[in-house]
Write a protein that holds these residues in place. Structure first.
Motif, mmCIF file in Angstrom:
data_model
loop_
_atom_site.group_PDB
_atom_site.id
_atom_site.type_symbol
_atom_site.label_atom_id
_atom_site.label_comp_id
_atom_site.label_asym_id
_atom_site.label_seq_id
_atom_site.Cartn_x
_atom_site.Cartn_y
_atom_site.Cartn_z
ATOM 1 N N ASN A 193 0.856 -1.192 0.000
ATOM 2 C CA ASN A 193 0.000 0.000 0.000
ATOM 3 C C ASN A 193 0.889 1.238 0.000
ATOM 4 O O ASN A 193 1.756 1.375 0.857
ATOM 5 N N PRO A 194 0.689 2.137 -0.955
ATOM 6 C CA PRO A 194 1.557 3.317 -1.040
ATOM 7 C C PRO A 194 1.158 4.383 -0.019
ATOM 8 O O PRO A 194 -0.017 4.724 0.089
ATOM 9 N N ALA A 195 2.143 4.885 0.693
ATOM 10 C CA ALA A 195 1.847 5.910 1.696
ATOM 11 C C ALA A 195 1.417 7.216 1.036
ATOM 12 O O ALA A 195 0.707 8.021 1.629
ATOM 13 N N THR A 196 1.871 7.411 -0.193
ATOM 14 C CA THR A 196 1.581 8.703 -0.805
ATOM 15 C C THR A 196 1.360 8.569 -2.300
ATOM 16 O O THR A 196 1.837 7.629 -2.934
ATOM 17 N N ASP A 197 0.598 9.485 -2.841
ATOM 18 C CA ASP A 197 0.481 9.625 -4.286
ATOM 19 C C ASP A 197 -0.034 11.038 -4.580
ATOM 20 O O ASP A 197 -0.400 11.767 -3.662
ATOM 21 N N PHE A 198 -0.038 11.376 -5.850
ATOM 22 C CA PHE A 198 -0.350 12.767 -6.202
ATOM 23 C C PHE A 198 -1.814 13.140 -5.958
ATOM 24 O O PHE A 198 -2.162 14.312 -5.949
ATOM 25 N N THR A 199 -2.669 12.131 -5.783
ATOM 26 C CA THR A 199 -4.082 12.464 -5.566
ATOM 27 C C THR A 199 -4.324 13.012 -4.165
ATOM 28 O O THR A 199 -5.433 13.445 -3.857
ATOM 29 N N GLN A 200 -3.284 12.976 -3.315
ATOM 30 C CA GLN A 200 -3.498 13.455 -1.944
ATOM 31 C C GLN A 200 -3.554 14.981 -1.834
ATOM 32 O O GLN A 200 -3.943 15.505 -0.795
ATOM 33 N N PHE A 201 -3.153 15.683 -2.869
ATOM 34 C CA PHE A 201 -3.279 17.144 -2.810
ATOM 35 C C PHE A 201 -4.756 17.518 -2.797
ATOM 36 O O PHE A 201 -5.526 17.001 -3.608
ATOM 37 N N PRO A 202 -5.145 18.417 -1.938
ATOM 38 C CA PRO A 202 -6.540 18.863 -1.981
ATOM 39 C C PRO A 202 -6.841 19.499 -3.339
ATOM 40 O O PRO A 202 -5.956 20.087 -3.974
ATOM 41 N N GLU A 203 -8.074 19.359 -3.754
ATOM 42 C CA GLU A 203 -8.569 19.923 -5.009
ATOM 43 C C GLU A 203 -8.116 21.389 -5.162
ATOM 44 O O GLU A 203 -8.260 22.188 -4.232
ATOM 45 N N GLY A 204 -7.576 21.702 -6.313
ATOM 46 C CA GLY A 204 -7.254 23.099 -6.604
ATOM 47 C C GLY A 204 -5.895 23.558 -6.086
ATOM 48 O O GLY A 204 -5.473 24.673 -6.393
ATOM 49 N N GLN A 205 -5.210 22.748 -5.308
ATOM 50 C CA GLN A 205 -3.942 23.215 -4.736
ATOM 51 C C GLN A 205 -2.781 23.160 -5.734
ATOM 52 O O GLN A 205 -1.951 24.068 -5.765
ATOM 53 N N ILE A 206 -2.729 22.079 -6.544
ATOM 54 C CA ILE A 206 -1.603 21.921 -7.459
ATOM 55 C C ILE A 206 -1.457 23.132 -8.382
ATOM 56 O O ILE A 206 -0.360 23.597 -8.669
ATOM 57 N N GLU A 207 -2.598 23.635 -8.831
ATOM 58 C CA GLU A 207 -2.572 24.779 -9.749
ATOM 59 C C GLU A 207 -1.918 25.992 -9.098
ATOM 60 O O GLU A 207 -1.516 26.935 -9.780
ATOM 61 N N LYS A 208 -1.834 25.983 -7.765
ATOM 62 C CA LYS A 208 -1.199 27.110 -7.066
ATOM 63 C C LYS A 208 0.309 26.928 -6.917
ATOM 64 O O LYS A 208 0.977 27.815 -6.363
ATOM 65 N N ALA A 209 0.826 25.799 -7.350
ATOM 66 C CA ALA A 209 2.272 25.572 -7.176
ATOM 67 C C ALA A 209 3.052 26.707 -7.832
ATOM 68 O O ALA A 209 2.718 27.146 -8.939
ATOM 69 N N LEU A 210 4.075 27.175 -7.159
ATOM 70 C CA LEU A 210 4.893 28.261 -7.707
ATOM 71 C C LEU A 210 5.536 27.788 -9.007
ATOM 72 O O LEU A 210 6.139 26.722 -9.051
ATOM 73 N N GLY A 211 5.361 28.571 -10.067
ATOM 74 C CA GLY A 211 5.932 28.193 -11.362
ATOM 75 C C GLY A 211 4.990 27.352 -12.208
ATOM 76 O O GLY A 211 5.311 27.015 -13.345
#
Ligand SMILES: Nc1nc2c(c(=O)[nH]1)N[C@H]1C(S)=C(S)[C@@H](COP(=O)(O)OP(=O)(O)OC[C@H]3O[C@@H](n4cnc5c(=O)[nH]c(N)nc54)[C@H](O)[C@@H]3O)O[C@H]1N2
Ligand SMILES: Nc1nc2c(c(=O)[nH]1)N[C@H]1C(S)=C(S)[C@@H](COP(=O)(O)OP(=O)(O)OC[C@H]3O[C@@H](n4cnc5c(=O)[nH]c(N)nc54)[C@H](O)[C@@H]3O)O[C@H]1N2
Ligand code: SF4
Ligand SMILES: [Mo]
Length: 794
Positions: A416-434
């Motif tokens: 079982n993977p402890a992490t994956d990219f779906t764990q970001f709350p909705e709308g947060q990735i788009e705020k990543a700097l750059g």
């Protein structure tokens, strides 16, 4: 009990670098006394000098052993640390981070994480990333854009996967491109040594490691690798010495590209049928064949004979309801792009002699199976993404993806993977700097550059970063724009730093949290990468010794913080054992099983070659790309304004007159990045940072080995001791990086990383000119001059 302590041997592995060498540790009276190879472990054939220095590293007096709080202003180089209890520190940290998230959003907290390839953070990385993602911040400085992003992520533009592991044992030829396993991945180097029949091609400005016995060694000018790869591809294509069956069936090279729009021709455009999303290829006899990206099959039939599909030529296709349009198979466009890299052009660009280029092409042509690997030699340039594309496509011509003797995707245990990219709350990735500038790059995965963090801290642009929580990264030394780093760290509202030593970056922190060393903690590893057998081993590394002082693991720190920040449920109520038990569920192993077998438990797994050809649903597995095929032509890159096929326009070299040399760097076999200079057994091997020049270049500047010289770029200068190497290109300088630390035992002084009195390579580098897709910074292709220390008269 310490008095008449007996020595016990404990099974484990070293995790100071990516090699993760199986090891046995001798322990006596709670002290680590020796690390030695573990011949029965799949990566246990040997340990390097760093691995053997484990006792010195674990018991170093330089370690910080207690949580500390700053008492001075950040402009004071002395943090004036005062000891605080873990409870007090964690309570305050959780409260401050919670308040900032509440007031300014999770994105206002930036994180820093050091590299799992060059530090033991690999023990904890997945829990740290789970923490960051569930906390909600899309802003982690991870250094990936100057480390592994190209081979592991840009490679997806071509193959839909990161680079696969090179199957050295079964290869006829091994291509090492900007990758020096002898210094950086011992077990891979050992495998290559054992692959006796294989010929080696090494692409490296330095004649080091396997470049010494390569056949041939291609002494590329730093940063011209893309042109070299295109030149090699051109020779393979021109000689028709490529795997045409693979290219026809498994690449998008047969698909027709409209010359007017640069987009793939769609069935709907030819037949006028709505919703027909299939793409179009053409047989040699002119008949059109349709390709379905859903099933990854031509004419929806896995057995369609693709051998007759055309790879070359221009055709005019009548569009339904419109006139004819000129179309060309993607491969034809690629071949044309490669053809601009004639051997003489490549030789001039790369300074690789034509004879060596031809010899490398002959080796690649003669070899039925070629395994390859590339890493940071090609990752720290302004065109790193397209360079990765060019190398990936050269290798696609050999057809060795996921096949024995080529590069292979071993089967892994499905923990079982402890992490994956779906764990970001909705709308947060788009705020990543750059993210706005580089939506296909690392920001889309929540990894941001130090440069953008500094800007957000200092200019509040595009929004303010108010706090940083850093797990080991020593950004002030390992990243460029050093002066900005100092300003930015001073300007932070709140900074927590987790490390075992007080680095120059940690010295800006409000709280320092002491992290233990890997020999003091338990860690779970699912597989050891280098063979299917190694991947089959699951090992729960035991602690060899108790944690020194009050030090804790990063895993303990994030479980504690998560619980305090209301994320307890996602962190198993703060219980790490429960979390690991959950990870192990799919393989039916318990922690007790693994603790009883500290050498690890092997559950055999089988490797399945060419998984892309396995049937799936209505069609086949194919590749995880937009067309479902190896993407010779990337419409996705084109739609984002980038070249759909690798292109390397010769850069305007306005700095060449003032800065005649190209500056590059490499990992030291004795250290990882900015670490371990305090370890006497290692420091003795390389006491001083150096710049290496061709003897003629040194002489022309009046420099002799041992002299101190200024190394200068448009961004700054530092002083290094001169070494010479007659095998270097006279136009190239190779300098050490990562220097700041002194060594008390040897009486060696520290080097100030923030002034020209020091030896911090990255003072010479700026993130200003970057790769437009990944944001990679030219740590390895910045123009420089080297001059005698006296000669700084101006
Ligand atoms: N001993 C040790 N091992 C390590 C690490 C460490 O710091 N020390 N770090 C770990 C990490 S995080 C990483 S990313 C890996 C990196 O592993 P590698 O990428 O293999 O390491 P490097 O030595 O940085 O770079 C590889 C080679 O690239 C060459 N090179 C420099 N410029 C160019 C260029 O323009 N073109 C080409 N083709 N080659 C060039 C260098 O001379 C060097 O021999 O190592 C991991 N292992
Ligand atoms: N000029 C130049 N710059 C480079 C490179 C280059 O080749 N040339 N290489 C780049 C590459 S590939 C990389 S990956 C980056 C690396 O850059 P960084 O990630 O900043 O790596 P280091 O400088 O080694 O600093 C790592 C810190 O982590 C600490 N540490 C070690 N283990 C642990 C642990 O388990 N937990 C915690 N919390 N801390 C730990 C160490 O004590 C050390 O202080 O540097 C990049 N910078
Ligand atoms: S190569 Fe050296 S540092 Fe890396 S894991 Fe092996 S022993 Fe440890
Ligand atoms: Mo790295």
């Amino acid at each position: 009990m310490a008095e008449h302590a007996e020595t016990v041997e404990k099974a484990g592995f070293c995790c100071l670098c990516r090699s993760r060498c199986g090891a046995v540790f001798e322990v006596s009276g709670g002290r680590l006394i020796k690390a030695k190879p573990a011949p029965d472990h799949p990566t246990g054939k040997a340990l390097c000098v760093k691995g053997k220095a484990a006792p010195e590293i674990a018991h170093s007096p330089e370690r910080m052993l207690h949580p500390m709080r700053r008492t001075t202003p950040k402009t004071d180089p002395d943090p004036g640390w005062e000891r605080v209890s873990w409870e007090e520190a964690m309570r305050d940290i959780a409260a401050r981070l919670g308040a900032i998230r509440e007031a300014s959003g999770a994105e206002a907290v930036g994180f820093g994480v050091t590299t799992p390839s060059g530090t033991p953070i690999s023990d904890s990385i997945e829990w740290i990333e789970r923490f960051i993602r569930l906390f909600g911040s899309p802003n982690t400085v991870y250094g990936t854009e100057i480390c592994n992003w190209h081979k592991d992520h840009a490679h997806r533009f071509t193959y839909g996967s990161g680079i696969l592991y090179p199957d050295h044992a079964n290869a006829d030829a091994i291509l090492l491109w900007g990758f020096n396993p002898s210094a950086v991945w011992l077990d891979q180097a050992t495998q290559i040594a054992a692959a006796r029949g294989a010929r080696i091609v090494a692409v490296d400005p330095r004649r080091t490691g396997y470049a010494r016995r390569a056949d041939p060694w291609l002494r590329v000018r730093p940063g011209t690798d893309g042109a070299l790869a295109m030149g090699l591809a051109h020779i393979l294509i021109e000689r028709e010495a490529f795997d045409a069956a693979f290219i026809r069936r498994w690449s998008n090279g047969t698909l027709l590209v409209r010359t007017d729009t640069g987009r793939f021709l769609r069935e709907a455009e030819v037949r006028g049928r709505d919703g027909a999303t299939r793409l179009v290829a053409r047989r040699g006899n002119g008949a059109l064949v349709f390709y379905d990206p859903e099933t990854r099959c031509f004419d929806a039939d896995p057995d369609t004979d693709t051998d007759g599909l055309a790879l070359r030529g221009t055709v005019r296709i009548d569009l339904a309801g419109a006139g004819p349009v000129a179309c060309r198979p993607a491969f034809d466009l690629f071949a044309e792009a490669c053809a601009t890299y004639e051997p003489a052009v490549v030789a001039a660009r790369t300074s690789v002699p034509e004879a060596d280029l031809m010899a490398a092409a002959e080796t690649l042509i003669a070899a039925r199976r070629v395994a390859y690997y590339c890493w940071s030699g090609v990752g720290q340039h302004r065109d790193a993404t397209q360079t990765d594309r060019a190398i990936a496509l050269l290798m696609a011509l050999k057809g060795g993806y996921d096949s024995p003797g080529g590069n292979v995707a071993f089967t892994k245990h499905p923990l079982n993977p402890a992490t994956d990219f779906t764990q970001f709350p909705e709308g947060q990735i788009e705020k990543a700097l750059g993210y706005a500038e580089r939506p296909l790059g690392p920001p889309s995965q929540g990894w941001v550059r130090a440069a953008e963090i500094y800007r957000a801290i200092l200019e509040g642009s595009p929004y303010p970063i108010r706090a940083m929580v850093v797990f080991g990264a020593n950004m002030a030394v390992s990243q460029g724009d050093t002066d900005r780093a100092v300003e930015a760290f001073r300007a932070l509202d709140f900074h927590v730093h987790c490390d075992s030593v007080e680095t120059p970056t940690a010295r800006f922190a409000d709280y320092f949290l002491p992290v233990n060393t890997p020999w003091e903690r338990e860690a779970l590893r699912n597989g050891f990468e280098v063979t299917q057998e190694a991947e089959s081993l699951i090992q729960l590394r035991q602690p060899m010794i108790p944690p020194a002082g009050e030090s804790r693991s990063d895993t303990e720190i994030v479980f504690d913080l998560a619980t305090r920040l209301g994320m307890g449920q996602a962190f198993f109520g703060g219980d790490i054992d429960k979390a690991r038990a959950w990870q192990l569920e799919p393989v039916g192993l318990s922690l007790a099983d693994l603790r009883a077998r500290p050498e690890g438990i092997r559950r055999d797994l089988a490797y399945r070659p060419r998984k892309y050809a396995e049937s799936r649903g209505e069609g086949v597995t194919g590749f995880a790309t937009p067309t479902g095929l190896v993407e010779i032509y990337s419409q996705r890159l084109r739609d984002h304004g980038h070249a759909p096929m690798p292109a390397f326009p010769a850069p305007a070299d306005s700095e060449a007159a003032a800065y005649p040399l190209l500056l590059t760097t490499a990992k030291s076999p004795y250290y990882c990045h900015s670490q371990q200079r305090h370890i006497a057994s290692l420091r003795r091997r390389k006491p001083t940072p150096t710049v290496t020049l061709h003897p003629d270049t040194a002489e022309a500047e009046g420099l002799a080995p041992g002299d101190r010289a200024w190394v200068e770029t448009a961004h700054g200068r530092i002083r290094l001791a001169v070494e010479t190497d007659g095998t270097l290109d006279p136009g190239v300088a190779v300098a050490d990086y990562g220097w700041w630390q002194g060594n008390e035992a040897l009486g060696l002084p520290a080097h100030d990383p923030f002034s020209e009195e020091g030896a911090n390579y990255n003072r010479l580098i700026s993130a200003g000119a970057a790769d437009p897709i990944s944001g990679s910074v030219p740590h390895r292709s910045t123009r420089a001059r080297v001059s005698a220390e006296r000669g700084d008269g101006e």
